[in-house]
Motif scaffolding. Structure first.
Motif, PDB file in Angstrom:
ATOM      1  N   VAL A 156       0.815  -1.223   0.000  1.00  0.00           N
ATOM      2  CA  VAL A 156       0.000   0.000   0.000  1.00  0.00           C
ATOM      3  C   VAL A 156       0.854   1.282   0.000  1.00  0.00           C
ATOM      4  CG1 VAL A 156      -0.228  -0.007   2.543  1.00  0.00           C
ATOM      5  CG2 VAL A 156      -1.984   1.074   1.170  1.00  0.00           C
ATOM      6  N   ILE A 157       2.048   1.201   0.569  1.00  0.00           N
ATOM      7  CA  ILE A 157       2.898   2.397   0.703  1.00  0.00           C
ATOM      8  C   ILE A 157       3.678   2.767  -0.546  1.00  0.00           C
ATOM      9  CG2 ILE A 157       3.291   2.398   3.201  1.00  0.00           C
ATOM     10  CD1 ILE A 157       5.613   0.481   2.732  1.00  0.00           C
ATOM     11  N   ASP A 168      -4.831  -4.666   5.436  1.00  0.00           N
ATOM     12  CA  ASP A 168      -4.149  -5.243   6.592  1.00  0.00           C
ATOM     13  C   ASP A 168      -4.234  -4.293   7.773  1.00  0.00           C
ATOM     14  OD1 ASP A 168      -3.035  -7.751   6.623  1.00  0.00           O
ATOM     15  OD2 ASP A 168      -1.083  -7.165   5.817  1.00  0.00           O
ATOM     16  N   GLU A 177      10.894  -2.446   6.828  1.00  0.00           N
ATOM     17  CA  GLU A 177       9.614  -1.738   6.873  1.00  0.00           C
ATOM     18  C   GLU A 177       8.680  -2.246   7.986  1.00  0.00           C
ATOM     19  OE1 GLU A 177       8.847   0.944   5.184  1.00  0.00           O
ATOM     20  OE2 GLU A 177       6.782   1.035   5.933  1.00  0.00           O
ATOM     21  N   GLY A 178       8.744  -3.521   8.284  1.00  0.00           N
ATOM     22  CA  GLY A 178       7.885  -4.078   9.340  1.00  0.00           C
ATOM     23  C   GLY A 178       8.156  -3.419  10.689  1.00  0.00           C
ATOM     24  N   CYS A 180       6.319  -0.219  10.958  1.00  0.00           N
ATOM     25  CA  CYS A 180       4.910  -0.423  11.345  1.00  0.00           C
ATOM     26  C   CYS A 180       4.793  -0.622  12.854  1.00  0.00           C
ATOM     27  CB  CYS A 180       4.330  -1.648  10.630  1.00  0.00           C
ATOM     28  SG  CYS A 180       4.322  -1.525   8.841  1.00  0.00           S
ATOM     29  N   GLY A 213      -1.892  -1.525   6.643  1.00  0.00           N
ATOM     30  CA  GLY A 213      -1.100  -2.199   5.608  1.00  0.00           C
ATOM     31  C   GLY A 213      -1.996  -2.561   4.445  1.00  0.00           C
ATOM     32  N   GLY A 214      -1.506  -3.441   3.575  1.00  0.00           N
ATOM     33  CA  GLY A 214      -2.349  -3.927   2.495  1.00  0.00           C
ATOM     34  C   GLY A 214      -1.591  -4.104   1.192  1.00  0.00           C
ATOM     35  N   TRP A 215      -2.182  -4.901   0.294  1.00  0.00           N
ATOM     36  CA  TRP A 215      -1.517  -5.270  -0.957  1.00  0.00           C
ATOM     37  C   TRP A 215      -2.423  -5.069  -2.156  1.00  0.00           C
ATOM     38  CZ3 TRP A 215       3.642  -6.250  -1.224  1.00  0.00           C
ATOM     39  CH2 TRP A 215       4.284  -6.293   0.022  1.00  0.00           C
ATOM     40  N   ARG A 231       0.877   4.996   7.235  1.00  0.00           N
ATOM     41  CA  ARG A 231       2.245   5.505   7.368  1.00  0.00           C
ATOM     42  C   ARG A 231       2.362   6.795   6.556  1.00  0.00           C
ATOM     43  NH1 ARG A 231       4.277  -0.268   5.659  1.00  0.00           N
ATOM     44  NH2 ARG A 231       2.015  -0.534   5.501  1.00  0.00           N
TER      45      ARG A 231
HETATM   46  C1  GLC Z   1       2.296  -6.342   5.834  1.00  0.00           C
HETATM   47  C2  GLC Z   1       1.499  -5.118   5.435  1.00  0.00           C
HETATM   48  C3  GLC Z   1       2.357  -4.165   4.655  1.00  0.00           C
HETATM   49  C4  GLC Z   1       3.589  -3.825   5.450  1.00  0.00           C
HETATM   50  C5  GLC Z   1       4.355  -5.069   5.803  1.00  0.00           C
HETATM   51  C6  GLC Z   1       5.544  -4.767   6.689  1.00  0.00           C
HETATM   52  O1  GLC Z   1       2.585  -7.105   4.723  1.00  0.00           O
HETATM   53  O2  GLC Z   1       0.377  -5.463   4.682  1.00  0.00           O
HETATM   54  O3  GLC Z   1       1.641  -3.007   4.330  1.00  0.00           O
HETATM   55  O4  GLC Z   1       4.434  -2.921   4.781  1.00  0.00           O
HETATM   56  O5  GLC Z   1       3.509  -5.976   6.471  1.00  0.00           O
HETATM   57  O6  GLC Z   1       6.298  -5.895   6.945  1.00  0.00           O
END
Ligand code: GLC
Length: 422
Positions: A89-90, A135, A190-191, A194, A302-304, A373
């Protein structure tokens, strides 16, 4: 003669690429998390039957940061090897110029999706990716263990740490030597952005970069949040958590070796799968918040999505494929198998989904209130800004420099990166 055979070779080549009766061969690239690739293959098998086209999956590592790096290389090289990218999504603002505008082709279906998600994938009026799932994270907890020790589901980080410690110590004393209190995503990627956005913001420390472009991260609430997390490492969380991404956290959790886990909804279906040792023993709750007045839980959004490369040789077929995977029917299929949250509003009222993956209707409000984010603000500088953030966080929680110093340094770096504007 030479020319004629060259022409023949070319014609045969074109025919082969196009396959029998105009069918084409497409490729889609996707990261590998949980059972996502397996379910994508099942969806593609259905697409192949319906369309006569063939679709190959190019599987890449699960880290969205690594994926982004690879996507940029392919796109910078103008590669036609990949027709469809599964994008986080980012990334829309950073990849937009190399993706096909889907606005016209999706006019008939776009209204089924949550408008906020469509907006997040729209850059300068062009819809550059069609969402397939959204997400928002959960606090996973072991219901059986909390019941055993008469503990409540925590609503503050302090309660989480106290309960994690209590249950972990008692379980260890009872012979459960490998159990830990809490696992999450502490790797430098990136995780961690979050996770850390959740710690900081739920502790009154703001959103790193605010919607007006201001940088807010150098503040005592943010520093206190990171100090708190530093205190967890090696006490309630295994030292290895500093290298965990989603799947490592799930690995510890799903083998029964954690009381709590922060993870996305995909871990729900897997935790309840046939051979899972924790099947039926856990539940989910919103993430905790700080203990200050006005502190609220924060879930990072989050999201795809699926995007068509500007360099695809088969853009029409690729768009057709994207629409198929993102369709209501296939989103339902995916959700039933993976507990990914759909992006189509009607599916939150679907009785099959409610029965088989009850997290989904329960998570509708959490995802609708989730915190994006600052990718729409930092735009083409988002990856750099996020990487500065997760580096400062990772340094702090692994004991390199104090939270206050690292955040002051981060604010200076972000200010420099911002320059005259985002
Ligand atoms: C998940 C989320 C995604 C995020 C990622 C970080 O996949 O959907 O948006 O960037 O985790 O690890």
């Amino acid at each position: 003669m030479k020319l004629a055979s060259a022409f023949l070779a070319l014609a045969v080549g074109v025919l082969l690429a196009a396959g029998p009766s105009g069918a084409v061969e497409l490729s889609i690239v996707s990261g590998d998390t949980g059972n996502g690739i397996k379910v994508l293959r099942e969806i593609l098998d259905r697409y192949e039957k319906k369309s006569g086209n063939k679709v190959d999956i190019v599987v890449i590592p699960p880290s969205t940061t690594d994926q982004f790096g690879q996507f940029r290389l392919w796109l910078a090289a103008g590669s036609s090897d990949i027709d469809v990218y599964q994008t986080d999504v980012i990334w829309a603002p950073q990849l937009a110029s190399q993706l096909v505008d889907l606005t016209a082709a999706t006019r008939d279906v776009v209204g089924e999706h949550f408008p906020s998600i469509i907006k997040s994938q729209t850059v300068n009026g062009r819809l550059v990716a069609l969402p397939i799932f959204t997400d928002a994270p959960a606090l996973y907890y072991r219901k059986d263990l909390l019941d055993k020790y008469g503990a409540k589901v925590p609503t503050t980080w302090k309660e989480l740490a106290d309960t994690a410690k209590l249950v972990m110590n008692k379980e260890r004393a009872a012979g459960n030597k490998d159990i830990w209190g809490f696992v999450f995503q502490g790797n430098a990627y990136e995780g961690l952005t979050c996770n850390a956005l959740e710690w900081v913001m739920s502790n009154g420390g703001g959103g790193i970069i605010e919607p007006d472009g201001g940088i807010s991260i150098d503040n005592p609430h943010a520093a206190a949040a990171l100090d708190m997390v530093k205190g967890w490492i090696g006490t309630i969380a295994p030292p290895g958590v500093l290298a965990y991404q989603e799947e490592e956290a799930r690995g510890v959790w799903q083998t029964g070796n954690a009381v709590f886990m922060r993870n996305w909804p995909y871990a729900y279906a897997l935790g309840n799968s046939e051979n899972s040792p924790i099947k039926g023993k856990f539940d989910v709750a919103p993430l905790p918040a700080g203990s200050g007045e006005g502190d609220r839980p924060v879930a990072t959004l989050g999201g795809w999505n699926l995007a068509v490369s500007k360099y695809s040789k088969h853009p029409e077929a690729a768009i057709d494929l994207v629409k198929f995977i993102a369709s209501r029917e296939m989103q339902k299929y995916r959700t039933l198998k993976t507990s990914n949250l759909p992006t189509i509003a009607a599916l939150y009222d679907d009785p099959d989904i409610a029965r088989q993956q009850p997290i989904v209707p329960r998570w509708k409000q959490i995802f609708l209130n989730a915190q994006p984010r600052p990718s729409a603000t930092a735009r083409i500088k988002y990856n750099e800004a996020s990487s500065q953030f997760w580096t400062a966080v990772h340094n702090t929680i692994s004991g390199q420099g104090s939270a206050a110093d690292n955040l002051a340094d981060l604010e200076a770096r972000l200010t420099k990166l911002k320059g005259k504007g985002w």
